[in-house]
Design a protein around this motif. Sequence first.
Motif, PDB file in Angstrom:
ATOM      1  N   SER A   1     -76.773 -48.521  25.018  1.00  0.00           N
ATOM      2  CA  SER A   1     -75.537 -48.612  24.632  1.00  0.00           C
ATOM      3  C   SER A   1     -74.430 -49.318  25.534  1.00  0.00           C
ATOM      4  O   SER A   1     -74.855 -49.418  26.812  1.00  0.00           O
ATOM      5  CB  SER A   1     -75.038 -46.961  24.449  1.00  0.00           C
TER       6      SER A   1
ATOM      7  N   GLY B   1     -71.601 -46.567  29.330  1.00  0.00           N
ATOM      8  CA  GLY B   1     -72.557 -46.417  28.265  1.00  0.00           C
ATOM      9  C   GLY B   1     -73.793 -46.568  29.317  1.00  0.00           C
ATOM     10  O   GLY B   1     -74.039 -47.373  30.260  1.00  0.00           O
TER      11      GLY B   1
ATOM     12  N   GLY C   1     -77.847 -55.097  22.573  1.00  0.00           N
ATOM     13  CA  GLY C   1     -76.958 -53.914  22.117  1.00  0.00           C
ATOM     14  C   GLY C   1     -75.829 -54.569  21.280  1.00  0.00           C
ATOM     15  O   GLY C   1     -75.868 -55.617  20.795  1.00  0.00           O
TER      16      GLY C   1
ATOM     17  N   ASN D   1     -72.340 -48.998  18.675  1.00  0.00           N
ATOM     18  CA  ASN D   1     -73.996 -48.355  19.252  1.00  0.00           C
ATOM     19  C   ASN D   1     -74.542 -48.117  18.276  1.00  0.00           C
ATOM     20  O   ASN D   1     -75.989 -48.220  18.154  1.00  0.00           O
ATOM     21  CB  ASN D   1     -73.684 -47.565  20.288  1.00  0.00           C
TER      22      ASN D   1
ATOM     23  N   VAL E   1     -78.370 -45.100  21.252  1.00  0.00           N
ATOM     24  CA  VAL E   1     -78.501 -45.701  20.114  1.00  0.00           C
ATOM     25  C   VAL E   1     -79.347 -45.115  19.004  1.00  0.00           C
ATOM     26  O   VAL E   1     -80.161 -44.237  19.699  1.00  0.00           O
ATOM     27  CB  VAL E   1     -79.095 -47.181  20.208  1.00  0.00           C
TER      28      VAL E   1
END
Length: 299
Positions: free
Chosen positions: A7, A37, A57, A113, A138
């Motif tokens: 993320s 994140g 990502g 995400n 995720v």
Amino acid sequence: PGTVVGSLNEDVLVAVGRLPGGGETVIGRSATLAPGGKGANQAAAAGLLGPGVHMVGRVGEDPAGDRQLAALASSRVDVSGVHRTPGVPTGSATIPVEEGTGENLIVVVPGANAELTPDDVDVDPVHRADVLLLQLEVPMDTVYAAAAAAGGRVVLTPAPPQPLPEELLALVDVLVPNEHELVQLTGATAGARTPVELVALARSIFGPVVVVTLGARGALVVRRDGSPALLQPPPPVTAVDTTGAGDCFCGALAQALATDRDLPAAVRFAVTAAALSTTGPGARGALPDAEAVEALLPR
Ligand code: ADP
């Protein structure tokens, strides 16, 4: 080299005199944006400790996405594997923090995400990484696909905690929960635990080596080869903000494993790097470089 699949968030830190209760409005004193994140925090920590770190990502096509990419690039992370999803915001975490106590609340909006797909992770930086770092911000099928596509060792932070399929655990080499996540994963009742009790919980998990991070107490290494568990305390530091300490730990662990340190040495390195990261504000305000960690390594 190491790769992180995970993320990227924009953290919105709001200083409040008192946390609001349900239905209540409080007036904040300030709002500050910070890159965050779990995935991106781990990548930033690893990038500052050594070369060759890739991030895979998704962010949105918005200014918050620009800021996350710029922040990672400035931590020496290759962001060519971070894609942009049109029409979806960059992930965010809004975090009111109570002044004085440091108590907080967190509201996460996954945004882009949640759009990271198994196809996104079937890529060279995943296939070729010596160490692949994964977390659970995720989608689970993407985490699984990344572990399955990994050419090197796989390190998983089980956060936010959720049940882990055995098929996934079978692909993981090192699982790195904090104490709270270990308790949740094993379905144990919450409460303080002695190291001996934590070792028993860690051994009850199917599969990988387990490294439990224990805040100011350091980290506990529980292997499957019959060797005794090892408790690695941190060097003395003056902690001012422990946000993201676990993410720094994982980034540092991956860098150390990628440079062929054995597991106890890699954990010594990670405990030291994470301890240093608590000496400044926020998740990335005090990430150390390799020289700073080496200088403080317990001998
Ligand atoms: P998380 O950030 O996931 O809650 P921990 O609190 O267990 O993870 O911290 C991860 C690592 O950060 C620890 O293993 C330790 O190395 C370091 N650390 C955290 N808090 C402190 C502290 N107060 N003093 C020294 N080191 C710390």
